[in-house]
Motif scaffolding. Structure first.
Motif, PDB file in Angstrom:
ATOM      1  N   UNK A 152     -12.588  76.459  -7.497  1.00  0.00           N
ATOM      2  CA  UNK A 152     -13.881  76.931  -6.989  1.00  0.00           C
ATOM      3  C   UNK A 152     -14.813  75.755  -6.687  1.00  0.00           C
ATOM      4  N   UNK A 153     -14.759  74.707  -7.518  1.00  0.00           N
ATOM      5  CA  UNK A 153     -15.602  73.535  -7.277  1.00  0.00           C
ATOM      6  C   UNK A 153     -15.255  72.864  -5.961  1.00  0.00           C
ATOM      7  N   UNK A 154     -13.982  72.966  -5.545  1.00  0.00           N
ATOM      8  CA  UNK A 154     -13.542  72.347  -4.292  1.00  0.00           C
ATOM      9  C   UNK A 154     -13.716  73.274  -3.102  1.00  0.00           C
ATOM     10  N   UNK A 155     -14.291  74.448  -3.320  1.00  0.00           N
ATOM     11  CA  UNK A 155     -14.569  75.361  -2.203  1.00  0.00           C
ATOM     12  C   UNK A 155     -13.493  76.386  -1.946  1.00  0.00           C
ATOM     13  N   UNK A 156     -12.487  76.476  -2.808  1.00  0.00           N
ATOM     14  CA  UNK A 156     -11.456  77.488  -2.635  1.00  0.00           C
ATOM     15  C   UNK A 156     -11.982  78.877  -2.941  1.00  0.00           C
ATOM     16  N   UNK A 157     -11.393  79.874  -2.267  1.00  0.00           N
ATOM     17  CA  UNK A 157     -11.803  81.259  -2.466  1.00  0.00           C
ATOM     18  C   UNK A 157     -10.701  82.035  -3.176  1.00  0.00           C
ATOM     19  N   UNK A 158     -11.113  83.011  -4.007  1.00  0.00           N
ATOM     20  CA  UNK A 158     -10.181  83.889  -4.706  1.00  0.00           C
ATOM     21  C   UNK A 158     -10.469  85.325  -4.294  1.00  0.00           C
ATOM     22  N   UNK A 159      -9.451  86.016  -3.846  1.00  0.00           N
ATOM     23  CA  UNK A 159      -9.572  87.418  -3.452  1.00  0.00           C
ATOM     24  C   UNK A 159      -8.707  88.241  -4.397  1.00  0.00           C
ATOM     25  N   UNK A 160      -9.354  89.085  -5.216  1.00  0.00           N
ATOM     26  CA  UNK A 160      -8.638  89.916  -6.174  1.00  0.00           C
ATOM     27  C   UNK A 160      -8.548  91.345  -5.641  1.00  0.00           C
ATOM     28  N   UNK A 161      -7.356  91.946  -5.750  1.00  0.00           N
ATOM     29  CA  UNK A 161      -7.189  93.330  -5.333  1.00  0.00           C
ATOM     30  C   UNK A 161      -6.133  93.577  -4.283  1.00  0.00           C
ATOM     31  N   UNK A 162      -5.985  92.698  -3.277  1.00  0.00           N
ATOM     32  CA  UNK A 162      -5.003  92.981  -2.235  1.00  0.00           C
ATOM     33  C   UNK A 162      -3.571  93.019  -2.778  1.00  0.00           C
ATOM     34  N   UNK A 163      -2.827  94.050  -2.388  1.00  0.00           N
ATOM     35  CA  UNK A 163      -1.409  94.125  -2.712  1.00  0.00           C
ATOM     36  C   UNK A 163      -0.624  93.591  -1.510  1.00  0.00           C
ATOM     37  N   UNK A 164      -0.067  92.418  -1.651  1.00  0.00           N
ATOM     38  CA  UNK A 164       0.669  91.792  -0.557  1.00  0.00           C
ATOM     39  C   UNK A 164       2.031  92.472  -0.438  1.00  0.00           C
ATOM     40  N   UNK A 165       2.353  92.942   0.776  1.00  0.00           N
ATOM     41  CA  UNK A 165       3.606  93.678   0.970  1.00  0.00           C
ATOM     42  C   UNK A 165       4.540  93.020   1.967  1.00  0.00           C
ATOM     43  N   UNK A 166       4.048  92.049   2.724  1.00  0.00           N
ATOM     44  CA  UNK A 166       4.893  91.452   3.762  1.00  0.00           C
ATOM     45  C   UNK A 166       4.358  90.079   4.152  1.00  0.00           C
ATOM     46  N   UNK A 167       5.281  89.205   4.505  1.00  0.00           N
ATOM     47  CA  UNK A 167       4.939  87.919   5.108  1.00  0.00           C
ATOM     48  C   UNK A 167       5.618  87.879   6.464  1.00  0.00           C
ATOM     49  N   UNK A 168       4.854  87.601   7.494  1.00  0.00           N
ATOM     50  CA  UNK A 168       5.434  87.466   8.826  1.00  0.00           C
ATOM     51  C   UNK A 168       5.170  86.057   9.339  1.00  0.00           C
ATOM     52  N   UNK A 169       6.027  85.589  10.196  1.00  0.00           N
ATOM     53  CA  UNK A 169       5.811  84.277  10.820  1.00  0.00           C
ATOM     54  C   UNK A 169       5.625  84.472  12.315  1.00  0.00           C
ATOM     55  N   UNK A 170       4.655  83.771  12.864  1.00  0.00           N
ATOM     56  CA  UNK A 170       4.339  83.839  14.279  1.00  0.00           C
ATOM     57  C   UNK A 170       4.265  82.423  14.838  1.00  0.00           C
ATOM     58  N   UNK A 171       4.150  82.323  16.131  1.00  0.00           N
ATOM     59  CA  UNK A 171       4.008  81.002  16.743  1.00  0.00           C
ATOM     60  C   UNK A 171       2.705  80.329  16.335  1.00  0.00           C
ATOM     61  N   UNK A 172       1.738  81.136  15.896  1.00  0.00           N
ATOM     62  CA  UNK A 172       0.445  80.588  15.474  1.00  0.00           C
ATOM     63  C   UNK A 172       0.408  80.270  13.983  1.00  0.00           C
ATOM     64  N   UNK A 173       1.462  80.640  13.258  1.00  0.00           N
ATOM     65  CA  UNK A 173       1.496  80.386  11.828  1.00  0.00           C
ATOM     66  C   UNK A 173       1.838  81.636  11.045  1.00  0.00           C
ATOM     67  N   UNK A 174       2.054  81.520   9.738  1.00  0.00           N
ATOM     68  CA  UNK A 174       2.421  82.673   8.919  1.00  0.00           C
ATOM     69  C   UNK A 174       1.229  83.589   8.653  1.00  0.00           C
ATOM     70  N   UNK A 175       1.535  84.867   8.431  1.00  0.00           N
ATOM     71  CA  UNK A 175       0.517  85.877   8.184  1.00  0.00           C
ATOM     72  C   UNK A 175       0.901  86.679   6.942  1.00  0.00           C
ATOM     73  N   UNK A 176      -0.062  86.875   6.057  1.00  0.00           N
ATOM     74  CA  UNK A 176       0.122  87.701   4.863  1.00  0.00           C
ATOM     75  C   UNK A 176      -0.413  89.091   5.173  1.00  0.00           C
ATOM     76  N   UNK A 177       0.421  90.110   4.980  1.00  0.00           N
ATOM     77  CA  UNK A 177       0.057  91.492   5.281  1.00  0.00           C
ATOM     78  C   UNK A 177      -0.096  92.255   3.977  1.00  0.00           C
ATOM     79  N   UNK A 178      -1.193  92.988   3.838  1.00  0.00           N
ATOM     80  CA  UNK A 178      -1.484  93.723   2.603  1.00  0.00           C
ATOM     81  C   UNK A 178      -1.315  95.229   2.820  1.00  0.00           C
ATOM     82  N   UNK A 179      -1.163  95.949   1.719  1.00  0.00           N
ATOM     83  CA  UNK A 179      -0.909  97.384   1.776  1.00  0.00           C
ATOM     84  C   UNK A 179      -2.063  98.139   2.418  1.00  0.00           C
TER      85      UNK A 179
END
Length: 376
Positions: A152-179
Motif C-alpha cells: 500500500x505504501x508503494x501505491x498498490x491496490x487491493x480488491x477484495x471480493x472478486x471470484x476469478x474464474x478465467x484467464x484469457x490472453x489477447x494481443x493486448x495482454x492477459x485479462x482476468x475474468x471474474x464471476x
C-alpha cells in the motif's frame, strides 16, 4: 507495467508488494482478502529451515533467509525467529546430510539416544537425526501484515471480493475474468491462487494434477511448558504413522501437525471446523513422545495444495502469465523470496538454475504416486 496479481497469500502478496516497489502499477485480487481464514496463509506461524533433501532447495532456503531479513528491515518488524530444527527420518536423513554437507551448511548428526540433548524431552525411538541451528518459526501473520503495508505504501491496490474464474490472453495482454463479469487487463498477470490454481490454469489450456486438501494443526502445552524456546521438529513416517512437523508459536503454544489430510478440498468447501479425531491423534503423539502437557490450546484447519512430485510449480506461460502454485506444505518458508522471484519473472527475466527446477517442464512423464517430503 500494469500487473494484476491473483491471490493475496504467501506468494501473491509479496509478489504484488515487490512489483509495486519497483514502480509498476499493481492490482491485487483475492476473494477473501489478505491471508484470509480460508487461504493457505492464515495463522500466526509457519516453519522455515535450511534442511532439505536436495541442494537446490538448500540454496533457495539460504536466499529466503536473506529475503526475510530484508522484509524485517523494510517492514520495521520482526518476521522470523531462529530456534533450530531436529530432523529425524530414516528415509531422507542421508539425503539431508549429503545436501547440507555439499552446500557447507553447519549441522550435526545425532545418535539415536542423544536426541534429548537437542530437543529436551524428546523420546528416543532408535532413529538417528540431524541437527541444524538455522530454522525456526516464520511469524506468518506479521510477515503478511508487513508485506501489505509495503504494497500500500508503494501505491498498490487491493480488491477484495472478486471470484476469478478465467484467464484469457489477447494481443493486448492477459485479462482476468471474474464471476460477476468484471474484467481486469494487464501487461502481465501473476497467478498465485492456492487451491484454485488448477481450475484457472485449465482456462489457459494447462493441465496440472494439483491436489488441494485440508490439513490441521494443534497448539499444545500447559502453564509449566516453556514452548516458546523449543526447536522445530520433523519426524518422518514410521510404522504406519504419518510424518509429524512442529514448531513454537510464541505466546500460543507448540504447534504440531501431521502429514495426513483431513479431507480433499473441493469447490465451495468453506468448512474449517477442526477434526476431533485428528486432535486426539496429535495429543496421543505428544503424550507418548514429548515432554509437553498433552492439552490443545487451539486448533486450526487450513488448505494446502500438493503438486504431483511435492515440489512447487513456478513458471511463465505464453501471453504474459506467471504462475506459482503447488505449495505442497512448505510454501511459506519461501514467501519473502518468492516475491522477488515472481517479480523478476513478471519483468521478463529468465529464471536462475535453481528456480528453473520448479518449471512445468519437469512434470512431463512423471510417474504417478511419486513420494514427497513435507515440512510445513
Amino acid at each position: 507495467m500494469r500487473c494484476v496479481v491473483v491471490g493475496a497469500g504467501a506468494w501473491g502478496l509479496p509478489a504484488a508488494a515487490e512489483l509495486a516497489a519497483r514502480g509498476h502499477e499493481v492490482l491485487l485480487l483475492d476473494r477473501h482478502g489478505v491471508a484470509g481464514p480460508l487461504s493457505s496463509s492464515s495463522g500466526p506461524t509457519r516453519m522455515w529451515r535450511l534442511s532439505h533433501p536436495d541442494r537446490a532447495r538448500v540454496r533457495l532456503a539460504r536466499r529466503s533467509v536473506e529475503a526475510m531479513e530484508r522484509l524485517a528491515s523494510a517492514g520495521g518488524s520482526e518476521t522470523y525467529l531462529r530456534r533450530g530444527l531436529l530432523w529425524r527420518d530414516d528415509a531422507t536423513l542421508g539425503a539431508v546430510v549429503d545436501a547440507l554437507t555439499a552446500e557447507d551448511v553447519p549441522h550435526e548428526v545425532v545418535e539415536p539416544g542423544d536426541v534429548g540433548r537437542f530437543f529436551p524431552g524428546l523420546r528416543p525411538d532408535g532413529r538417528a537425526a540431524v541437527w541444524q541451528p538455522d530454522a525456526g518459526p516464520v511469524l506468518a501473520a506479521e510477515s503478511m501484515a508487513a508485506q501489505e503495508r509495503l504494497l500500500r505504501a508503494a501505491g498498490g491496490r487491493v480488491e477484495t471480493g472478486p471470484e476469478v474464474v478465467q484467464i484469457t490472453t489477447t494481443t493486448a495482454g492477459p485479462v482476468v475474468v471474474c464471476a460477476d463479469g468484471r474484467r481486469f487487463a494487464g501487461d502481465v498477470v501473476v497467478l498465485a491462487p492456492g487451491p484454485g490454481a488448477a481450475a484457472l490454469l485449465a482456462t489457459l489450456g494447462v493441465d496440472v494434477a494439483l491436489r488441494p486438501s485440508l490439513q490441521q494443526v494443534v497448539h499444545v502445552g500447559g502453564p509449566g511448558d516453556d514452548t516458546d524456546h523449543l526447536p522445530c521438529l520433523f519426524e518422518g513416517p514410521r510404522d504406519g504413522e504419518p510424518a509429524l512437523y512442529a514448531m513454537p508459536t510464541p505466546g500460543r503454544g507448540y504447534k504440531i501437525g501431521l502429514d495426513r489430510a483431513v479431507r480433499d478440498l473441493g469447490p465451495g468447501d468453506d468448512d474449517r471446523t477442526p477434526d476431533a479425531a485428528r486432535t486426539a491423534e496429535i495429543l496421543e503423539r505428544v503424550r507418548r513422545d514429548l515432554d509437553l502437557t498433552p492439552v490443545a490450546c487451539d486448533e486450526q484447519v487450513c488448505s494446502w495444495t500438493t503438486s504431483p512430485d511435492g515440489r512447487f510449480v513456478v513458471d511463465t506461460l505464453p501471453g504474459g502469465v506467471v504462475v506459482a502454485c503447488g505449495d505442497s506444505g512448505e510454501g511459506f518458508k519461501f514467501s519473502a523470496l518468492m516475491g522477488l522471484v515472481l517479480a523478476d519473472l513478471a519483468e521478463g527475466r529468465s529464471p536462475d538454475p535453481d528456480v528453473a527446477t520448479f518449471s512445468l517442464a519437469r512434470l512431463d512423464g512423471l510417474a504417478p504416486g511419486t513420494p514427497h517430503v513435507l515440512g510445513r
